[in-house]
Write a protein that holds these residues in place. Structure first.
Motif, PDB file in Angstrom:
ATOM      1  N   SER A   1      -7.174   6.227   0.780  1.00  0.00           N
ATOM      2  CA  SER A   1      -6.663   7.090  -0.270  1.00  0.00           C
ATOM      3  C   SER A   1      -5.647   6.377  -1.160  1.00  0.00           C
ATOM      4  O   SER A   1      -4.755   5.682  -0.670  1.00  0.00           O
ATOM      5  CB  SER A   1      -6.009   8.341   0.336  1.00  0.00           C
ATOM      6  N   ARG A   2      -5.761   6.616  -2.458  1.00  0.00           N
ATOM      7  CA  ARG A   2      -4.797   6.065  -3.401  1.00  0.00           C
ATOM      8  C   ARG A   2      -3.422   6.681  -3.181  1.00  0.00           C
ATOM      9  O   ARG A   2      -2.392   6.018  -3.392  1.00  0.00           O
ATOM     10  CB  ARG A   2      -5.284   6.329  -4.818  1.00  0.00           C
ATOM     11  N   LYS A   3      -3.387   7.950  -2.800  1.00  0.00           N
ATOM     12  CA  LYS A   3      -2.114   8.644  -2.616  1.00  0.00           C
ATOM     13  C   LYS A   3      -1.272   8.032  -1.509  1.00  0.00           C
ATOM     14  O   LYS A   3      -0.061   8.232  -1.472  1.00  0.00           O
ATOM     15  CB  LYS A   3      -2.370  10.125  -2.313  1.00  0.00           C
TER      16      LYS A   3
ATOM     17  N   GLY B   1      -0.982   4.815  -1.037  1.00  0.00           N
ATOM     18  CA  GLY B   1      -0.579   3.477  -1.430  1.00  0.00           C
ATOM     19  C   GLY B   1       0.932   3.309  -1.346  1.00  0.00           C
ATOM     20  O   GLY B   1       1.686   4.292  -1.243  1.00  0.00           O
TER      21      GLY B   1
ATOM     22  N   TRP C   1      -8.468  -1.657  -0.460  1.00  0.00           N
ATOM     23  CA  TRP C   1      -7.319  -0.726  -0.507  1.00  0.00           C
ATOM     24  C   TRP C   1      -6.024  -1.505  -0.722  1.00  0.00           C
ATOM     25  O   TRP C   1      -5.170  -1.102  -1.515  1.00  0.00           O
ATOM     26  CB  TRP C   1      -7.258   0.063   0.797  1.00  0.00           C
TER      27      TRP C   1
ATOM     28  N   PHE D   1      -5.814  -2.686  -4.489  1.00  0.00           N
ATOM     29  CA  PHE D   1      -5.660  -1.713  -5.563  1.00  0.00           C
ATOM     30  C   PHE D   1      -4.530  -0.707  -5.344  1.00  0.00           C
ATOM     31  O   PHE D   1      -4.039  -0.121  -6.320  1.00  0.00           O
ATOM     32  CB  PHE D   1      -6.978  -0.954  -5.777  1.00  0.00           C
ATOM     33  N   HIS D   2      -4.111  -0.508  -4.107  1.00  0.00           N
ATOM     34  CA  HIS D   2      -3.170   0.589  -3.843  1.00  0.00           C
ATOM     35  C   HIS D   2      -1.855   0.160  -3.195  1.00  0.00           C
ATOM     36  O   HIS D   2      -0.979   0.997  -3.002  1.00  0.00           O
ATOM     37  CB  HIS D   2      -3.847   1.652  -2.978  1.00  0.00           C
TER      38      HIS D   2
ATOM     39  N   ARG E   1       1.184  -2.305  -3.993  1.00  0.00           N
ATOM     40  CA  ARG E   1       1.748  -3.171  -5.035  1.00  0.00           C
ATOM     41  C   ARG E   1       2.872  -4.029  -4.450  1.00  0.00           C
ATOM     42  O   ARG E   1       3.883  -3.499  -3.989  1.00  0.00           O
ATOM     43  CB  ARG E   1       2.288  -2.323  -6.182  1.00  0.00           C
TER      44      ARG E   1
ATOM     45  N   ARG F   1       4.038   2.692 -12.810  1.00  0.00           N
ATOM     46  CA  ARG F   1       3.827   3.234 -11.462  1.00  0.00           C
ATOM     47  C   ARG F   1       4.988   2.863 -10.548  1.00  0.00           C
ATOM     48  O   ARG F   1       5.501   3.699  -9.794  1.00  0.00           O
ATOM     49  CB  ARG F   1       2.519   2.696 -10.883  1.00  0.00           C
TER      50      ARG F   1
END
Length: 505
Positions: A162-164, A166, A202, A205-206, A208, A257
């Motif tokens: 899930s991106r959430k 990250g 994952w 992309f998620h 950083r 972000r």
């Protein structure tokens, strides 16, 4: 006086236990306590971030010093700000838990599954970012990158990609590109442990990884006399008392972000900067703070000063350092990456550095700064000399400081242990000091060709040293007028003394 009695603490700030756990911190050291946790606490008290910090102690099992104080501690700020002596104390209440990795690793992994978590910060020393080939399925893994990889993999498994879920990862280790280094170590660890393409996607992309630059002198617990003074004023004792200077700066490389996640930055917009490129801030610190230290230290030490504060209080050295900082070095710092405010930001930082140099509460010994002086001169100041030469001429103060560096590197003898020793007469007596430098033998050999009272031998010596590309990664004799100026100042130092040379500027 009692051990941080709860009656004193509960009235200060929102208890960390009442806030969602948003930050995982690897490291319990004074820099993190005196900068990162201090700033998060500041934001919490202004109802900006509203998140607590879970701290992981990587070495040792004893976290009792935190537990006994309900994870609270005092930051004692003392120093000079805008030319005035300042002092203040803050009780930091941002830490909710301190976990020992050796005995509570399952609790650390359980935190990975919490949706409230958004940030990981670290300070595990520079060595801590190095990749070590090992399994992440140990309890716990040994290296920091392996611990972090295990934590991220646990979060990935619970998040289902899930991106959430990250995270933003901000290492504060004092290395350039620390975020990129940590990302590389984590990716290599993941590949070694065959964690799969979906996890790698994952991670890419998620999660950083942000390069960051921290700048604050945090000395930790002061000596007994200062601690007793604090306890008398505060009315309690604190085994985690953390002393620090007023100045702080934290630059983090990131986009919108990152700004949204690190909302605690809003409370200190000029000294906690989030920017897509932080190279300007790194360059500014390297040239003005580190470069000025390297330029000034040999000269000040040979004038008989002991600390940086002594230098600023010296009738000749203090004004010289100020002019060196603001008139000579500051104009050489590239400002194109900082926009229209770049020049003003450089000058402001220069003034702040001068305040820091004047801090009477930091005993910054000059002799300690001379460690590996020649390497520091090459990295910090040779590019400055080259820029100024291209723009016109190298300032006399820099040539004077370089001449003092050459004199400082003159060893009179070598001990049985192989240590090179310098000796020079200063006001008040003879100064005897160790030359702790990888190039000590090189300078010892070159100084043998200098004959007392022979100005030509001094000029030849300067030419030989400046032309050596192995030392400077450049031929410094090509800098217009530089060799002649250095020769003049060094000759004066040898014949009339260091103070006489300073008075020529």
């Amino acid at each position: 006086m009692n051990q941080l009695p709860s009656s004193v603490i509960t009235a200060v700030g929102t208890p960390a236990a009442a806030l969602p756990e948003r930050v995982l911190q690897f490291g319990t050291g004074v820099l993190l306590r005196g900068l990162v946790d201090f700033l998060i606490d500041k934001a919490n008290k202004q109802n900006v971030f509203n998140g607590s910090v879970v701290v992981v102690k990587s070495t040792g099992n004893d976290v009792s010093e935190f537990a006994q104080q309900d994870n609270r501690y005092s930051v004692w700020v003392r120093g000079v700000q805008n030319g005035q002596t300042v002092e203040e104390q803050t009780v930091v209440t941002a830490i909710s838990r301190v976990l020992a990795a050796q005995t509570q690793w399952e609790d650390v992994l359980a935190l990975a599954r919490k949706p409230s978590l958004q940030v990981v910060v670290s300070n595990t020393t520079e060595v801590g970012l190095q990749y070590v080939e090992e399994s992440i399925f140990q309890t716990p893994p040994k290296s920091f990158p392996a611990k972090l990889t295990a934590f991220l993999y646990e979060r990935f498994k619970g998040a289902g990609g899930s991106r959430k879920m990250g995270l933003v990862v901000v290492p504060t280790e004092l290395l350039p590109d620390n975020g990129l280094r940590l990302r590389d170590a984590v990716e290599r660890t993941a590949q070694h442990n065959e964690l799969g393409k979906l996890f790698m996607k994952w991670l890419k992309f998620h999660v950083r990884f942000c390069n960051s630059l921290v700048d604050r002198i945090v000395t930790g617990k002061p000596d007994e006399e200062a601690t007793a003074l604090f306890e008398q004023k505060a009315g309690y004792t604190d085994t985690l008392l953390t002393a620090t200077e007023p100045y702080y700066f934290w630059a983090i490389e990131g986009d919108d972000r990152v700004r949204k996640v690190l909302s605690f930055a809003e409370v200190s917009p000029t000294h906690l900067v989030i920017d897509e490129d932080i190279s300007f801030y790194r360059e500014r610190k390297l040239r003005l703070l580190n470069g000025a230290h390297t330029f000034m230290t040999p000269l000040s030490y040979l004038l008989g000063n002991v600390t940086v504060e002594d230098s600023m209080n010296h009738p000749l050295m203090g004004p010289l350092v100020t002019d060196l900082m603001l008139k000579d070095i500051a104009p050489s710092v590239p400002t194109d990456l900082a926009g229209d405010d770049g020049a003003a930001a450089v000058m402001q930082f220069g003034q702040e550095v001068l305040d820091r140099f004047r801090n009477p509460f930091n005993e910054h010994f000059l002799l300690n700064i001379t460690l590996q002086q020649s390497a520091k001169m090459q990295v910090r100041n040779v590019p400055t000399l080259q820029r100024l030469a291209e723009a016109g001429a190298i300032p006399d103060r820099m040539a004077l400081c370089f001449a003092a560096f050459l004199l400082f590197m003159r060893a009179n003898r070598q001990t049985e242990d192989g240590e090179y020793i310098g000796e020079i007469l200063v006001p008040g007596g003879e100064l005897v000091y160790p030359i702790r430098d990888a190039q000590a033998a090189y300078f010892y050999e070159k100084w043998q060709a200098v004959k007392s009272g022979d100005s030509q031998s001094v000029a030849d010596f300067v030419q030989t040293i400046l032309a050596d590309k192995n030392v400077w990664q450049a031929d410094l004799t090509t800098l217009p007028g530089f060799a002649d100026k250095v020769t003049t100042y060094l000759t004066t130092m040898l014949t009339k003394g260091v103070e006489a040379a300073v008075k020529l500027v």
